[in-house]
Write an enzyme that holds these catalytic residues in place. Structure first.
Site, PDB file in Angstrom:
ATOM      1  N   GLU A   1       0.824  -1.361   0.140  1.00  0.00           N
ATOM      2  CA  GLU A   1       0.187   0.188   0.158  1.00  0.00           C
ATOM      3  C   GLU A   1       0.911   1.376   0.086  1.00  0.00           C
ATOM      4  OE1 GLU A   1      -2.469   1.601  -0.866  1.00  0.00           O
ATOM      5  OE2 GLU A   1      -4.231   1.030   0.684  1.00  0.00           O
ATOM      6  N   ASP A   2       0.369   2.302  -0.504  1.00  0.00           N
ATOM      7  CA  ASP A   2       1.347   3.681  -0.493  1.00  0.00           C
ATOM      8  C   ASP A   2       0.944   4.265   0.767  1.00  0.00           C
ATOM      9  OD1 ASP A   2      -1.541   3.988  -0.772  1.00  0.00           O
ATOM     10  OD2 ASP A   2      -1.329   5.666  -2.493  1.00  0.00           O
TER      11      ASP A   2
ATOM     12  N   ASP B   1      -4.179   5.931   6.051  1.00  0.00           N
ATOM     13  CA  ASP B   1      -4.589   7.016   6.737  1.00  0.00           C
ATOM     14  C   ASP B   1      -5.630   6.752   7.935  1.00  0.00           C
ATOM     15  OD1 ASP B   1      -5.523   9.450   7.452  1.00  0.00           O
ATOM     16  OD2 ASP B   1      -6.456   9.905   5.705  1.00  0.00           O
TER      17      ASP B   1
ATOM     18  N   LYS C   1      -0.088   7.141   8.439  1.00  0.00           N
ATOM     19  CA  LYS C   1      -0.508   8.231   9.334  1.00  0.00           C
ATOM     20  C   LYS C   1      -1.013   7.657  10.724  1.00  0.00           C
ATOM     21  CE  LYS C   1      -1.923  11.284   5.501  1.00  0.00           C
ATOM     22  NZ  LYS C   1      -3.144  11.984   5.215  1.00  0.00           N
TER      23      LYS C   1
ATOM     24  N   PHE D   1      -1.753  16.295   4.582  1.00  0.00           N
ATOM     25  CA  PHE D   1      -1.971  15.747   3.157  1.00  0.00           C
ATOM     26  C   PHE D   1      -0.595  15.716   2.601  1.00  0.00           C
ATOM     27  CE2 PHE D   1      -3.414  15.882  -0.924  1.00  0.00           C
ATOM     28  CZ  PHE D   1      -4.245  14.726  -1.034  1.00  0.00           C
TER      29      PHE D   1
ATOM     30  N   ASP E   1      -1.929  11.139  -5.088  1.00  0.00           N
ATOM     31  CA  ASP E   1      -2.437  12.175  -5.904  1.00  0.00           C
ATOM     32  C   ASP E   1      -3.303  13.026  -4.977  1.00  0.00           C
ATOM     33  OD1 ASP E   1      -4.559  10.385  -5.345  1.00  0.00           O
ATOM     34  OD2 ASP E   1      -5.894  11.407  -6.871  1.00  0.00           O
TER      35      ASP E   1
ATOM     36  N   ARG F   1       0.490  12.425  -9.353  1.00  0.00           N
ATOM     37  CA  ARG F   1       1.283  10.906  -8.968  1.00  0.00           C
ATOM     38  C   ARG F   1       2.613  10.900  -9.617  1.00  0.00           C
ATOM     39  NH1 ARG F   1      -3.076   7.757  -7.294  1.00  0.00           N
ATOM     40  NH2 ARG F   1      -5.162   8.082  -7.900  1.00  0.00           N
TER      41      ARG F   1
HETATM   42  P1  IMP Z   1      -7.684   5.204   4.443  1.00  0.00           P
HETATM   43  O1  IMP Z   1      -8.777   4.009   3.901  1.00  0.00           O
HETATM   44  O2  IMP Z   1      -8.179   6.311   5.199  1.00  0.00           O
HETATM   45  O3  IMP Z   1      -6.313   4.397   5.184  1.00  0.00           O
HETATM   46  O4  IMP Z   1      -7.271   5.939   3.196  1.00  0.00           O
HETATM   47  C1  IMP Z   1      -6.289   5.151   2.332  1.00  0.00           C
HETATM   48  C2  IMP Z   1      -6.222   5.679   0.831  1.00  0.00           C
HETATM   49  O5  IMP Z   1      -6.629   7.061   0.878  1.00  0.00           O
HETATM   50  C3  IMP Z   1      -4.836   5.587   0.413  1.00  0.00           C
HETATM   51  O6  IMP Z   1      -4.803   4.319  -0.388  1.00  0.00           O
HETATM   52  C4  IMP Z   1      -4.631   6.840  -0.607  1.00  0.00           C
HETATM   53  O7  IMP Z   1      -5.300   6.651  -1.903  1.00  0.00           O
HETATM   54  C5  IMP Z   1      -5.717   7.861   0.059  1.00  0.00           C
HETATM   55  N1  IMP Z   1      -4.980   8.803   0.893  1.00  0.00           N
HETATM   56  C6  IMP Z   1      -4.735   8.993   2.283  1.00  0.00           C
HETATM   57  N2  IMP Z   1      -4.041  10.053   2.667  1.00  0.00           N
HETATM   58  C7  IMP Z   1      -3.690  10.563   1.632  1.00  0.00           C
HETATM   59  C8  IMP Z   1      -2.754  11.715   1.510  1.00  0.00           C
HETATM   60  O8  IMP Z   1      -2.098  12.276   2.316  1.00  0.00           O
HETATM   61  N3  IMP Z   1      -2.410  12.073  -0.080  1.00  0.00           N
HETATM   62  C9  IMP Z   1      -3.034  11.215  -1.070  1.00  0.00           C
HETATM   63  N4  IMP Z   1      -3.930  10.209  -1.031  1.00  0.00           N
HETATM   64  C10 IMP Z   1      -4.096   9.839   0.579  1.00  0.00           C
END
Ligand code: IMP
Length: 176
Positions: free
Chosen positions: A100-101, A104, A132, A153, A160, A166
Site C-alpha cells: 500500500e502507498d 490514513d 498516518k 495531506f 494524488d 502522481r
Molecule cells: P484510508 O482508508 O483512510 O486508510 O485511506 C487510504 C487511501 O486514501 C490511500 O490508499 C490513498 O489513496 C488515500 N490517501 C490517504 N491519505 C492521503 C494523502 O495524504 N495524500 C493522497 N492520498 C491519500
C-alpha cells in the site's frame, strides 16, 4: 514549492531518501520470507511507484499481482462502500504481502484484510510506504512501514491530489 490545482505543496521527503528506506524494507522482507515464496498484492492506483521500486530490491522467488478498491456511496446509507476488484490469484494457503502507498484511517486496509482472511491465506502482512496516526487500527498486520507521517495531506510518488501529482518523484506536503 509547487502548485497543483489550487493548492501549494512543499517538498517533504526526497526520492533518494525514499529509495534508501525501501532498500531497508526489502532487506527485512527478504530475511523474513527466505524459505517462502510470497505473493505480493499491490493496491492501485497509489502504490504503483512504490511497488515497482520495492520489487526491484526483493531477491526472493515471488509473485506480484494488483488490485483496486472501488469506493462508492451507497444509497440510503451514509458510509462509503469499498469493493475489491481485480483479484485473480488464488490466495488460499499463500503468504500474502499487501503493498500500500499510504494508510490514513486504515479503513481501506481493514476491508482488504477482511476479504483476504475469508479466502484462507496462510499469512497476511502489510507493507506500506507511509502511515498516518490512524493506521493503529490495523497494527496487528502492519509489519513494514516506510515512514510514519503526521496528520497532513501529502502528494507525489504515486499519491494524488484529485487525480494529479502522481508522477512527482519526491513526496510533497500541503503547505498550510
Ligand atoms: P484510508 O482508508 O483512510 O486508510 O485511506 C487510504 C487511501 O486514501 C490511500 O490508499 C490513498 O489513496 C488515500 N490517501 C490517504 N491519505 C492521503 C494523502 O495524504 N495524500 C493522497 N492520498 C491519500
Amino acid at each position: 514549492m509547487i502548485v497543483v490545482k489550487d493548492r501549494t505543496f512543499e517538498k517533504f521527503i526526497c526520492y533518494e531518501d525514499i529509495l534508501e528506506r525501501i532498500a531497508i524494507l526489502a532487506g527485512n522482507i527478504d530475511e523474513d520470507y527466505k524459505d517462502r515464496k510470497p505473493l505480493f498484492i499491490a493496491v492501485l492506483n497509489g502504490s504503483f511507484m512504490f511497488a515497482a521500486d520495492l520489487l526491484k530490491e526483493i531477491s526472493l522467488n515471488c509473485e506480484i499481482s494488483f488490485i483496486k478498491v472501488a469506493s462508492y456511496e451507497e444509497m440510503e446509507s451514509t458510509g462509503n462502500v469499498r469493493q475489491l476488484i481485480g483479484l485473480n490469484e488464488n490466495i488460499f494457503k499463500r503468504d500474502v504481502i499487501i503493498i500500500e502507498d499510504i494508510i490514513d484511517t486504515g479503513r481501506t486496509m481493514l476491508k482488504i484484510l477482511e476479504e483476504f482472511k475469508s479466502l484462507g491465506a496462510n499469512s497476511i502482512e502489510v507493507v506500506t510506504l507511509f502511515s498516518k496516526p490512524g493506521a493503529v487500527i490495523i497494527q496487528e498486520h502492519l509489519k513494514y512501514i516506510g515512514f510514519e507521517l503526521p496528520e497532513a495531506f501529502v502528494l507525489g510518488y504515486g499519491l494524488d491530489y484529485d487525480g494529479q501529482g502522481r508522477n512527482l518523484k519526491d513526496l510533497y506536503k500541503l503547505k498550510d
